[in-house]
Design an enzyme around this catalytic site. Structure first.
Site, PDB file in Angstrom:
ATOM      1  N   ARG A 175       0.871  -1.190   0.000  1.00 46.12           N
ATOM      2  CA  ARG A 175       0.000   0.000   0.000  1.00 46.12           C
ATOM      3  C   ARG A 175       0.896   1.224   0.000  1.00 46.12           C
ATOM      4  O   ARG A 175       1.727   1.398   0.897  1.00 46.12           O
ATOM      5  CB  ARG A 175      -0.916  -0.025   1.228  1.00 46.12           C
ATOM      6  N   GLU A 191     -11.804   5.167  -4.933  1.00 46.67           N
ATOM      7  CA  GLU A 191     -12.132   3.747  -4.896  1.00 46.67           C
ATOM      8  C   GLU A 191     -12.684   3.276  -6.235  1.00 46.67           C
ATOM      9  O   GLU A 191     -13.093   4.079  -7.079  1.00 46.67           O
ATOM     10  CB  GLU A 191     -13.175   3.505  -3.799  1.00 46.67           C
ATOM     11  N   ARG A 216      -1.038  -5.424   4.944  1.00 42.10           N
ATOM     12  CA  ARG A 216      -0.364  -4.957   3.740  1.00 42.10           C
ATOM     13  C   ARG A 216       0.939  -4.282   4.124  1.00 42.10           C
ATOM     14  O   ARG A 216       0.989  -3.547   5.118  1.00 42.10           O
ATOM     15  CB  ARG A 216      -1.235  -3.960   2.970  1.00 42.10           C
TER      16      ARG A 216
END
Length: 198
Positions: A82, A90, A128
């Site tokens: 990330r 999004e 992540r």
């Protein structure tokens, strides 16, 4: 794309306007016309001058194997990463999510060898890996903000480049580049995830 865990400092204030489908279509056509212009490439190169000069912490090499969305990649041998310090629309915020993903793909296409630089916290609550991506001497996180395809989103203590990212967002908004040209951040990604706007 979903942000990392922890306290959030969202420093972007986008226009509260939410356009009708017709206005959104007109904005998209305008942006596509700008991007198709012969000067678009030259403008993009000019925009990307003035970023951070080099990594602060020791980076590790990896190869981009997939662009997940505008702020998440898969990079071998580390897996999912990330990009931190910034946030992109999004997938449900179309067409802006796809446009941010395309912008990241243009910066680091699949197969690109990049450098992954850490900050204080290595992973988020989704496990992540968090980091800054460098490609050809450019901080990609910063480049996405400066090109107008991402907004500032910081989660202390990972604030290593917050001043650079803040300046990049201010300049991108003032120049009306990328998604700023089409009210792409009228509903900021963090607010969209909370269901506060659509």
């Amino acid at each position: 794309a979903r942000g990392p865990s922890g306290p959030r400092v969202f420093l972007s204030r986008a226009s509260p306007q939410s356009g009708s489908p017709m206005i959104m279509k007109q904005h998209l056509i305008l942006l596509l016309a700008v991007l198709a212009s012969p000067l678009a490439g030259l403008h993009a190169q000019t925009v990307l001058q003035g970023g951070p000069p080099a990594p602060v912490r020791e980076p590790q090499p990896c190869q981009v194997t997939r662009i997940v969305d505008g702020d998440t990649i898969e990079c071998a041998p580390f897996g999912r990463v990330r990009l931190i310090g910034m946030d992109t629309p999004e997938a449900g915020q179309e067409p802006f999510g796809d446009m941010a993903t395309e912008a990241l793909t243009n910066l680091i296409p699949t197969g690109t060898e990049v450098l992954l630089e850490p900050d204080v916290e290595a992973r988020d609550r989704y496990d992540r890996l968090l980091g800054y991506i460098w490609a050809d001497g450019t901080l990609v996180n910063w480049a996405l903000v400066r090109q107008g395809f991402a907004v500032l989103l910081t989660y202390p203590p990972n604030v290593q480049y917050v001043e650079w990212l803040t300046a990049a967002q201010t300049a991108a908004r003032a120049d009306s580049v990328g998604l700023w040209a089409v009210d792409g951040f009228a509903c900021p990604p963090s607010e969209f995830r909370r269901g506060r706007c659509g």
